[in-house]
Design a protein around this motif. Sequence first.
Motif, mmCIF file in Angstrom:
data_model
loop_
_atom_site.group_PDB
_atom_site.id
_atom_site.type_symbol
_atom_site.label_atom_id
_atom_site.label_comp_id
_atom_site.label_asym_id
_atom_site.label_seq_id
_atom_site.Cartn_x
_atom_site.Cartn_y
_atom_site.Cartn_z
ATOM 1 N N VAL A 244 46.510 29.171 42.333
ATOM 2 C CA VAL A 244 46.028 31.039 42.035
ATOM 3 C C VAL A 244 45.743 31.525 43.272
ATOM 4 N N ILE A 245 44.645 30.850 44.271
ATOM 5 C CA ILE A 245 43.604 31.414 45.485
ATOM 6 C C ILE A 245 45.040 30.895 46.448
ATOM 7 N N HIS A 246 45.281 30.048 46.664
ATOM 8 C CA HIS A 246 46.573 30.133 47.478
ATOM 9 C C HIS A 246 47.304 30.353 47.405
ATOM 10 N N SER A 247 47.836 30.715 46.448
ATOM 11 C CA SER A 247 49.264 32.101 45.943
ATOM 12 C C SER A 247 49.326 33.689 46.808
ATOM 13 N N ASP A 248 47.736 33.788 47.119
ATOM 14 C CA ASP A 248 47.287 34.900 46.756
ATOM 15 C C ASP A 248 47.569 35.730 45.517
ATOM 16 N N ALA A 249 47.082 35.405 44.499
ATOM 17 C CA ALA A 249 48.429 35.369 42.619
ATOM 18 C C ALA A 249 46.765 36.002 41.649
ATOM 19 N N THR A 250 45.612 36.602 42.168
ATOM 20 C CA THR A 250 44.221 36.268 41.671
ATOM 21 C C THR A 250 44.146 38.074 41.166
ATOM 22 N N GLU A 251 44.692 38.897 41.929
ATOM 23 C CA GLU A 251 44.853 39.928 41.285
ATOM 24 C C GLU A 251 45.890 40.443 40.150
ATOM 25 N N ALA A 252 47.175 39.618 40.481
ATOM 26 C CA ALA A 252 48.123 39.407 39.256
ATOM 27 C C ALA A 252 47.453 39.698 37.971
ATOM 28 N N LEU A 253 46.909 38.384 38.225
ATOM 29 C CA LEU A 253 46.442 37.582 37.258
ATOM 30 C C LEU A 253 44.958 37.894 36.355
ATOM 31 N N ALA A 254 44.288 39.342 37.417
ATOM 32 C CA ALA A 254 43.630 39.715 36.828
ATOM 33 C C ALA A 254 43.833 40.874 35.720
ATOM 34 N N ALA A 273 39.252 32.373 40.804
ATOM 35 C CA ALA A 273 40.740 33.154 40.859
ATOM 36 C C ALA A 273 39.679 34.656 40.071
ATOM 37 N N LEU A 274 39.176 34.617 38.900
ATOM 38 C CA LEU A 274 38.684 36.099 38.415
ATOM 39 C C LEU A 274 37.255 35.948 38.767
ATOM 40 N N ALA A 275 37.072 37.355 39.114
ATOM 41 C CA ALA A 275 35.319 37.397 39.561
ATOM 42 C C ALA A 275 35.099 37.677 37.886
ATOM 43 N N HIS A 276 33.859 37.103 38.073
ATOM 44 C CA HIS A 276 32.278 37.291 37.023
ATOM 45 C C HIS A 276 32.456 38.901 36.956
#
Length: 629
Positions: A244-254, A273-276
């Motif tokens: 998730v982090i390697h592909s810069d997908a954190t905002e999409a996951l959120a 991958a997801l902020a606290h």
Amino acid sequence: MTTLQGTRRLTTSQALVSFLSRQYTERDGVRHRLIEGCFGIFGHGNVAGIGQALLQQPEDLAYYQSRNEQAMVHAAVAFARTRRRLSTLACTASVGPGATNMVTGAALATINRLPVLLLPGDTFAGRAASPLLQELELPYAGDLTVNDVFRPVSRFFDRVWRPEQLLSSAVQAMRVLTDPAETGAVTLALPQDVQAEAWDFPEEFFERRVWHVRRPAPEEHALAAAVRLLRRAERPLIVAGGGVIHSDATEALARFAAATGIPVAVTQAGKAALAHGHPAAVGAIGHTGSPAANTLAREADVVLGIGTRWQDFTTASRTLFADPDVRFLNLNIASFDAAKQSGLMLQADARAGIEALDHALAGHTVPDHRRARASALVRRWDQEVDAAFSRTNTPLPAQSEILGAVREAMGDRDVVLCAAGSIPGDLHKLWRPSDPLGYHVEYGYSCMGYEIAGGLGVKMAAPDRQSVVLVGDGSYLMMAQEIATAVAENLKLVIVLVENRGYASIGALSASLGSERFGTQYRYRDAGSGQHDGGVLPVDLAANAASLGADVIRASGIDAFREAFATALAGERTTVVHIETDPLAASPSSDAWWDVPVAEVSTLTSTTSARRTYEKEKATQRPYLRPAD
């Protein structure tokens, strides 16, 4: 110099350095230089080849001097991870022990799916002077050298026997480095005579090459099957990994998690991958996870793994997902990982896959009572973490208190880094991430000695971020030399050196397995018992750090540590904060098992008792073989 039209007469090393300087990656329309520099330790196997080329062509490739061959690979790996695998560094070492010292780093890179280019010197392609100093002689195979040990730990390996072989070998090396599904350590073994040999290289070899880093979307049929599985799930759970982090997908996951309400648990590599504080974030999963995430994992009927390779710590050695009808759905760019747990394969880039699922599941949410249950579990766990961070009134602070003080003082974009021992488990459970690149724990190989070298690589890749290294005394003794490199390069690290006079993690594991902390403390051998249970060794690690050029602050107690750490953050030089902690002060339990076999027969009561516990837990282990759809 040019001697023929369309060619350039260069040594193999000069040609390779020039070629590397013209390689770029591109993703989402943004271009990055692929090889940003070269670490090197020189000996007779590379000083007159790669070394000469780096000296002659500094404008092509920046050179960085390291102090340990394994450490420079670790630094390059950390650099690549911080750059989301779009840029990396090369590493060159001399033939023999210099080369084989890099093997551990190669294994770490490949296991963690991170790109690094290794250029070990090799014995002569022409054998006029054999046997050479440091040459491995095998009666049955004249073409094997010590560098063949790189083969099983490299995603691509080649030995360049002739200068002209570089034309194809170098291109293939770049292909693997830039392939998100195949990347890892890439090794080009370079015989020392070939390194210095000249050849007329075609000009086309040196033209700029841009390697597109693909974002494949999921195949339509697989996406439809995945959507059906998620729509009928009553208790779904997302497990987010490093992909998730390697592909810069954190905002999409959120966005996806907020829209669907599916709780998100995180692996070590996917911790940030997801902020606290995100409504769907339930914390770390597995053996070093939180009871909140692990409870939801035991209840889950459908588990969506995104960018995870399902390590045993994540699955609690395949005991965690307890629903008898649980099904797995794996979103992963690599088919090898997507097929694990007998999961439904959704082979795609993490961001592209999440966005496709988000669109296809528009309007679908989990029931309100599942959201409420996840929130209640997280609130309860947050209270436990607060208590662990604030444990007081003890002569020596607990490790969890140190982590709490560090997290409180660090900025949101600062990077915490660790790799081995008990600290990574506590970080996974307790740390509260806010930035996708702010949490950097190497736990694929969990390599002692990675920490300080990795912190150097992070700082090189992101000089605008503060690199905070947490290292135990065991790992520090393995590899601290790159403090000198950080000092030489004027790269500021803040290093928290936690001393507990031994191997705290393995000590605790040993005690739980009935082995009574055998061989895990730094003590004199006692003449009476014959064991290492005498007095504490008079080792001064703070003095050692100072001898390597760092500023050192000795702290005693948690209040003094907070003050010292604040001073280190505000300073301008690499600073080591030394603190002694209580090795027996445990952090809150994850309530999840890890399969480490216990002796089946023993004369020790501690071992036989541990064996009974082991057999009870072993009985809950499952193969997860049922197809998802």
